[in-house]
Design an enzyme around this catalytic site. Structure first.
Site, short mmCIF file in Angstrom:
data_model
loop_
_atom_site.label_atom_id
_atom_site.label_comp_id
_atom_site.label_asym_id
_atom_site.label_seq_id
_atom_site.Cartn_x
_atom_site.Cartn_y
_atom_site.Cartn_z
N ASP A 39 106.29 67.53 15.37
CA ASP A 39 106.57 66.07 15.59
C ASP A 39 106.63 65.50 14.44
O ASP A 39 105.74 65.91 13.53
CB ASP A 39 105.94 65.71 16.70
CG ASP A 39 106.72 64.50 17.46
OD1 ASP A 39 107.34 64.79 18.41
OD2 ASP A 39 106.73 63.30 17.08
N ASP A 65 108.78 65.71 9.54
CA ASP A 65 109.82 64.99 9.57
C ASP A 65 111.29 65.72 9.39
O ASP A 65 111.36 66.33 8.20
CB ASP A 65 109.90 63.74 8.42
CG ASP A 65 110.92 62.70 8.64
OD1 ASP A 65 111.88 63.00 9.16
OD2 ASP A 65 111.07 61.93 7.83
N VAL A 66 112.01 65.75 10.48
CA VAL A 66 113.04 66.86 10.51
C VAL A 66 114.03 66.35 9.55
O VAL A 66 115.13 67.13 9.21
CB VAL A 66 113.69 67.03 11.86
CG1 VAL A 66 112.65 67.44 12.83
CG2 VAL A 66 114.20 65.78 12.60
N ASN A 92 114.57 70.11 19.36
CA ASN A 92 114.65 68.87 20.44
C ASN A 92 114.27 67.51 19.90
O ASN A 92 114.83 66.54 20.53
CB ASN A 92 113.45 69.34 21.52
CG ASN A 92 113.16 68.05 22.38
OD1 ASN A 92 113.98 67.85 23.28
ND2 ASN A 92 112.29 67.33 22.31
N TYR A 165 124.17 57.39 19.10
CA TYR A 165 123.79 58.56 20.00
C TYR A 165 124.92 59.24 20.49
O TYR A 165 124.73 60.56 20.63
CB TYR A 165 122.85 57.89 21.19
CG TYR A 165 122.14 58.93 21.84
CD1 TYR A 165 120.84 59.18 21.51
CD2 TYR A 165 122.62 59.37 23.26
CE1 TYR A 165 120.14 60.29 21.96
CE2 TYR A 165 121.81 60.42 23.75
CZ TYR A 165 120.67 60.86 23.36
OH TYR A 165 119.82 61.67 23.94
N LYS A 169 125.36 63.26 19.46
CA LYS A 169 125.12 64.44 20.61
C LYS A 169 126.57 65.09 20.82
O LYS A 169 126.46 66.26 20.89
CB LYS A 169 124.82 63.77 21.56
CG LYS A 169 123.18 63.16 21.72
CD LYS A 169 122.31 64.25 21.43
CE LYS A 169 120.63 63.90 21.37
NZ LYS A 169 119.95 65.09 20.89
N THR A 200 111.86 59.28 29.29
CA THR A 200 111.29 59.90 28.34
C THR A 200 111.00 58.44 27.38
O THR A 200 111.51 57.13 27.95
CB THR A 200 111.93 60.77 27.41
OG1 THR A 200 112.95 60.12 26.74
CG2 THR A 200 112.28 61.94 28.34
#
Length: 282
Positions: A39, A65-66, A92, A165, A169, A200
């Site tokens: 994460d 950090d992706v 995820n 978003y 997606k 979440t």
């Protein structure tokens, strides 16, 4: 079926400090898998402690950090060096935190490009980095399952969430399907989970407005928001050999919400009145 048979498997979960990622990591550990949590927040270390307490497998934590491709390469290399292989990757990590088109500042002509770019950097570019490096390892070992968190917002227009978003997606769904074509011949499966509204912190911490909560519930036939644990059954299935002939799929977990194919126009913003017009003129 007593188990979905992921014991002794090596699992990487990104976005694992909270929410769906944390629930998946905990479920994998409970099944006896070796779980590596990653994460961007250093709270991932505390989350790993909770996963360790809940399961029987080995658990490690990594801050990553992706959006940084070098950091993602290092993460995947560290996981494979520690465990010898990578069997399952739950990709995820994702964010939102941008006004929906129903909220002030969320309209297409009001949305700052910086807000758009931030969401796309994590949700799409970050996924690309993770997918690229997990595929690199899995192609060489000729096996693996990659499971990506998409969203029902990527399958249809959804005014209750933001432009970036929805766009990110939708792109994620295309990326998953494209990757599944290439990787199938290497014995690597690529699937997406498409959750509906789940409680979440992705939209930011703190309570949501009651009206917004009620509006979402009105769109769900099962009449409640999802919980992170509602996603873990499908996640474990896609990680296991029980889904050995499943790839390129987008698997919806949403309480029936996407079965409602029409969104009432009454939820959309009304046009502002034109002060210069009259009834006769219109």
């Amino acid at each position: 079926m007593d188990t979905l048979r992921i014991d002794r498997r090596v699992v990487l979960v990104t976005g694992a400090a909270s929410g769906i990622g944390h629930a998946i990591a905990r479920a994998c550990a409970a099944e006896g898998a070796t779980v590596h949590l990653a994460d961007v927040s250093d709270s991932v270390h505390e989350a790993a402690g909770k996963v360790t307490a809940a399961g029987s497998g080995s658990v490690t934590s990594h801050v990553c950090d992706v959006t940084d491709p070098d950091a993602v390469r290092t993460l995947v290399d560290d996981v494979t060096a520690a465990s010898g292989r990578l069997d399952v990757a739950f990709l995820n990590a994702g964010i939102n935190g941008v006004p929906s088109l129903l909220q002030p500042g969320g309209a297409i002509d009001e949305l700052p490009f910086a807000a758009w770019r931030r969401v796309m950097d994590v949700n799409l570019d970050g996924l690309f980095h993770c997918l690229q490096h997990c595929a690199r390892v899995m192609k060489e070992q000729r096996s693996g399952s990659i499971v990506v968190t998409a969203s029902t917002a990527g399958l249809r227009a959804e005014p209750r969430v933001s432009y970036p978003y929805v766009a990110s997606k939708a792109a994620v769904v295309g990326l998953v399907r494209q990757a599944s074509l290439e990787l199938a011949r290497f014995g690597v499966r690529v699937n997406a989970l498409a959750p509906g509204p789940v409680v979440t912190n992705i939209g930011g911490p703190g309570p949501r407005p009651e009206a917004a909560v009620a509006a979402w519930e009105d769109s769900i036939p099962m009449r409640r928001w999802g919980r992170p644990d509602d996603i873990t059954g499908a996640a474990l299935l896609l990680a296991s050999d029980d889904s050995s002939w499943m790839t390129g799929g987008v698997h919806v977990v949403d309480g029936g919400a996407s079965a409602l194919t029409q969104i009432p126009s009454t939820v959309l913003p009304a046009p502002a009145p034109d002060a210069g017009s009259t009834a006769a003129g219109r």
